[in-house]
Design an enzyme around this catalytic site. Structure first.
Site, PDB file in Angstrom:
ATOM      1  N   HIS A 161     -18.318  25.544 -77.237  1.00  0.00           N
ATOM      2  CA  HIS A 161     -17.445  25.999 -76.479  1.00  0.00           C
ATOM      3  C   HIS A 161     -18.273  26.535 -75.320  1.00  0.00           C
ATOM      4  CE1 HIS A 161     -14.087  28.279 -75.311  1.00  0.00           C
ATOM      5  NE2 HIS A 161     -14.356  29.582 -75.268  1.00  0.00           N
ATOM      6  N   HIS A 200     -14.804  26.195 -66.894  1.00  0.00           N
ATOM      7  CA  HIS A 200     -14.047  26.337 -68.049  1.00  0.00           C
ATOM      8  C   HIS A 200     -12.554  26.277 -67.637  1.00  0.00           C
ATOM      9  CE1 HIS A 200     -12.193  27.968 -71.588  1.00  0.00           C
ATOM     10  NE2 HIS A 200     -12.859  29.031 -71.464  1.00  0.00           N
ATOM     11  N   CYS A 225      -7.858  29.777 -74.362  1.00  0.00           N
ATOM     12  CA  CYS A 225      -8.855  28.462 -74.388  1.00  0.00           C
ATOM     13  C   CYS A 225      -8.938  27.495 -75.715  1.00  0.00           C
ATOM     14  CB  CYS A 225     -10.147  29.097 -73.756  1.00  0.00           C
ATOM     15  SG  CYS A 225     -10.008  30.318 -72.364  1.00  0.00           S
TER      16      CYS A 225
END
Length: 455
Positions: free
Chosen positions: A345, A381, A205
């Site tokens: 994040h 996400h 990620c």
């Protein structure tokens, strides 16, 4: 802006020019210490998202607090414990992919090609639609670095299924080429004839931020004048959903999908899957100025570190993240006091949210001037594409003077006290410098720093 006009600061379409604040003056002074060959500016932005392919429309929906999360209808998810995601529906390639390849490509490749070409069109460098601009650059000095966490996952899933059910003779010849993680950037370079640095980074990620840092280094090292960099991901298929379910990483708030992604909220229970791509055209200031490019912001610096702690969990003390922030600010050559916006994040996981906040508070001992928001609360996400999409959100915040809300902020954890998470409503905020955090499985940490461009 017409091709040939000189580069100038971009003040935004929705906000009048404002006098520079002390912080922005200091950032400008720090940036000016670099040679124009070393300063990196953003001249193009390309996005594929649950809110469409247009950066302005995308950010407008973020400012309005529109969630892109809903029940999955791409396949039957009724037997999965998580039945929702931020799924792209009715994807439009806008004629940027020929019909034959549109039928063949994995969605991950489609998102790379469309976002990459749209970024190039904005930069005035796309081969077919901006031929004069294209001819003004040396293709051997233009590189492509678009990474992905998992590559062509649908192609991989279909190939394995064919092998098991029908035998090896039914495996598509495109199985390997379209599944590997480097192919999106390679296809974009082939399409455009760009012969500069080209490879893939795959750090889960954190992928797109790693790509930005590497791309900037290629420019500063003299390897390239222009780099097309970012990340792409298309994981919302049975094997992708099932894999993250097995990791116990996903929210199971099936009765209220749009309330599932809730960073720093006491009632969070995991992240929400998303997908898409975010790509930037990064260019040396010297090169951009020579060709009269429009500039949308400046990349000041970035850094990457490793927690060296656990496969999936971050260090509880946030040391790897705080170190990464400090190194990014060192590379950017600005003091921490000049940062007044953080695109966090903020995945809405139990451990990750706390570790990131601890790291932020360790670096920014005074947080009263900070706005810290979570884009994933609106669009899920996007995994390998997350840092790319969120970099665009940060650049649009710089452009417009507005930061989007973090949704579902109702019962915040005590660790976030003293930090403005922009709860549930957008806020006006003139940004002097912004950082964008992205972290990935394996302990990969990445931080990049953006600022308004000032000559």
């Amino acid at each position: 802006m017409q091709l040939g006009q000189r580069a100038r600061p971009f003040s935004g379409v929705s906000a009048p020019r404002r006098p520079a604040r002390a912080g922005s003056v200091a950032v400008r002074a720090a940036a000016a210490t670099r040679d124009p060959k070393q300063r990196i500016v953003i001249t193009g932005i390309g996005i594929c998202s649950v809110h469409g392919n247009d950066p302005d429309a995308f950010y407008s929906k973020l400012l309005d607090g529109v969630s892109g999360v809903g029940l999955i209808d791409r396949f039957d998810a009724s037997e999965f414990p998580t039945k929702f995601a931020a799924q792209i529906r009715n994807f439009d390639d806008e004629g940027l992919i020929d019909k034959k390849n549109a039928r063949r490509y994995d969605d991950c490749l489609k998102y790379t090609m469309v976002s990459g070409k749209k970024a190039l069109i904005m930069a005035g460098l796309e081969k077919e639609r901006c031929s004069e601009g294209y001819k003004s650059v040396d293709p051997t000095r233009v590189g492509v670095l678009v990474g992905t966490g998992m590559g062509g996952l649908t192609v991989f899933q279909d190939g394995v299924s064919n092998l098991v059910q029908k035998g090896y003779k039914k495996i598509s010849p495109f199985f390997i080429p379209y599944a590997i993680t480097n192919m999106g950037g390679a296809l974009l370079a082939i399409d455009q004839g760009f012969m500069g640095p080209n490879y893939s980074i795959s750090t889960a990620c954190a992928t797109a931020n790693y790509a930005f840092v590497a791309a900037a280094n290629h420019i500063r090292n003299g390897d390239a004048d222009v780099m097309i960099a970012g990340g792409s991901e298309a994981p919302i298929i049975p094997v992708g959903l099932g894999g993250f379910v097995a990791c116990r990483a996903l929210s199971q708030r099936n009765d209220e999908p749009q309330k599932a992604s809730r960073p720093w909220d006491c009632d969070r229970d995991g992240f929400v899957m998303g997908e898409g791509a975010g790509v930037l055209v990064m260019e040396s200031l010297e090169h951009a100025t020579k060709r009269g490019a429009k500039i949308y912001g400046e990349y000041l610096g970035g850094a990457v570190t490793c927690d060296a702690h656990h496969m999936t969990d971050p260090r509880a003390d946030g040391l790897g993240v705080s170190t990464c922030i400090e190194l990014a600010l060192k590379d950017a050559r600005i003091p921490k006091e000049q940062v007044n916006y953080i695109n966090a994040h903020a995945t809405s996981t139990l451990v990750g949210d706390i570790a990131e906040i601890k790291a932020i508070k360790k670096v920014f001992t005074d947080t009263t001037h900070l706005k810290v928001n979570g884009t994933k609360s609106l669009i899920g996400h996007c995994l390998g594409a997350a840092a790319g999409v969120e970099a665009i959100a940060a650049l649009k915040a710089i452009e417009t003077g507005w930061v989007h809300p973090t949704l579902n902020q109702h019962n915040l954890i005590e660790e976030v006290a003293g930090i403005d998470t922009v709860p549930n409503e957008k806020k006006q905020h003139q940004i002097t410098a912004a950082i964008s955090n992205s972290f990935g499985f394996g302990g990969h940490n990445s931080v990049v720093v953006f600022a308004p461009f000032r000559e």
